[in-house]
Scaffold this active site. Sequence first.
Site, mmCIF file in Angstrom:
data_model
loop_
_atom_site.group_PDB
_atom_site.id
_atom_site.type_symbol
_atom_site.label_atom_id
_atom_site.label_comp_id
_atom_site.label_asym_id
_atom_site.label_seq_id
_atom_site.Cartn_x
_atom_site.Cartn_y
_atom_site.Cartn_z
ATOM 1 N N ALA A 68 7.118 -2.655 2.741
ATOM 2 C CA ALA A 68 8.278 -1.905 3.229
ATOM 3 C C ALA A 68 9.356 -1.865 2.159
ATOM 4 C CB ALA A 68 8.821 -2.537 4.506
ATOM 5 N N ASP A 69 10.145 -0.812 2.192
ATOM 6 C CA ASP A 69 11.287 -0.693 1.297
ATOM 7 C C ASP A 69 12.401 0.023 2.042
ATOM 8 O OD1 ASP A 69 12.125 -1.149 -1.603
ATOM 9 O OD2 ASP A 69 12.754 0.917 -1.226
ATOM 10 N N THR A 70 13.611 -0.500 1.931
ATOM 11 C CA THR A 70 14.758 0.045 2.656
ATOM 12 C C THR A 70 15.855 0.435 1.681
ATOM 13 O OG1 THR A 70 14.267 -1.372 4.559
ATOM 14 C CG2 THR A 70 16.483 -0.445 4.449
#
Length: 186
Positions: A68-70
Site C-alpha cells: 500500500a502507498d498513501t
Amino acid sequence: MKQLILASSSPRRKQLLELANLRFQILASHIDEQIHETKSPEQAVQLLAYRKAKAVADHYPHSYVIGADTVVVYQDNILGKPKTEEEAAAMLRMLSGNEHHVLTGVAILSPNGQSLFVEKTKVFFWDLTEEEIFDYIATGEPMDKAGAYGIQGRAALFVKRIEGDYFNVVGLPLSRTVREVKRLGW
C-alpha cells in the site's frame, strides 16, 4: 491457513490489520519510493503499492501479499512525508481551511491472481492558526505522515469532516482490503 504478508513497516497499517483480527506477518519491502512527476497521483500510488507487494511476492510466491502507498493531494500537488519541520508547516498551511484528497493505492498479489485499486477520501480542514501548526509540529507527529498529519492523532482536531473511508486516511482502506484478500481465496 495460507500466509498473509503486509509488505510495509507502517505501524498504522499493522494496527489496522490487527484490528481486522487477521493473522499476518510483516516483511517490509525496500523499494525506491520516488514518485515520477509524469504519473497522476492515482497512477503513482497504485504503482508504488504494486512495487512494494511485488518486491515481497517475488520471494513468497505462494503467499498473499499486501502492498500500500498513501499520499495527500491538494490542487493536483502530491504531498508526501515532510522532510523538514518547515516543509511540514508549509503543508499544513496549504491544507488549512481547504479540502484535499487522501489516496491509497493497494496491491494484493496472491497465487490466485491480484487485486489493484485506489481508494480516495475527501478531507476538509478547519482554518488553522500558526500556534496550532507549530504546537502540532513540536509533537513530532507529522514528520512520518503524508501531508504532515495523522488523522488518528492530535490532527483529528484539524478535521472538519471527511467524505469516504476514515481508515483510508489512516493508511489502509481496511474493509475493502479485507474483502479483496478474501475474494482472492485467502
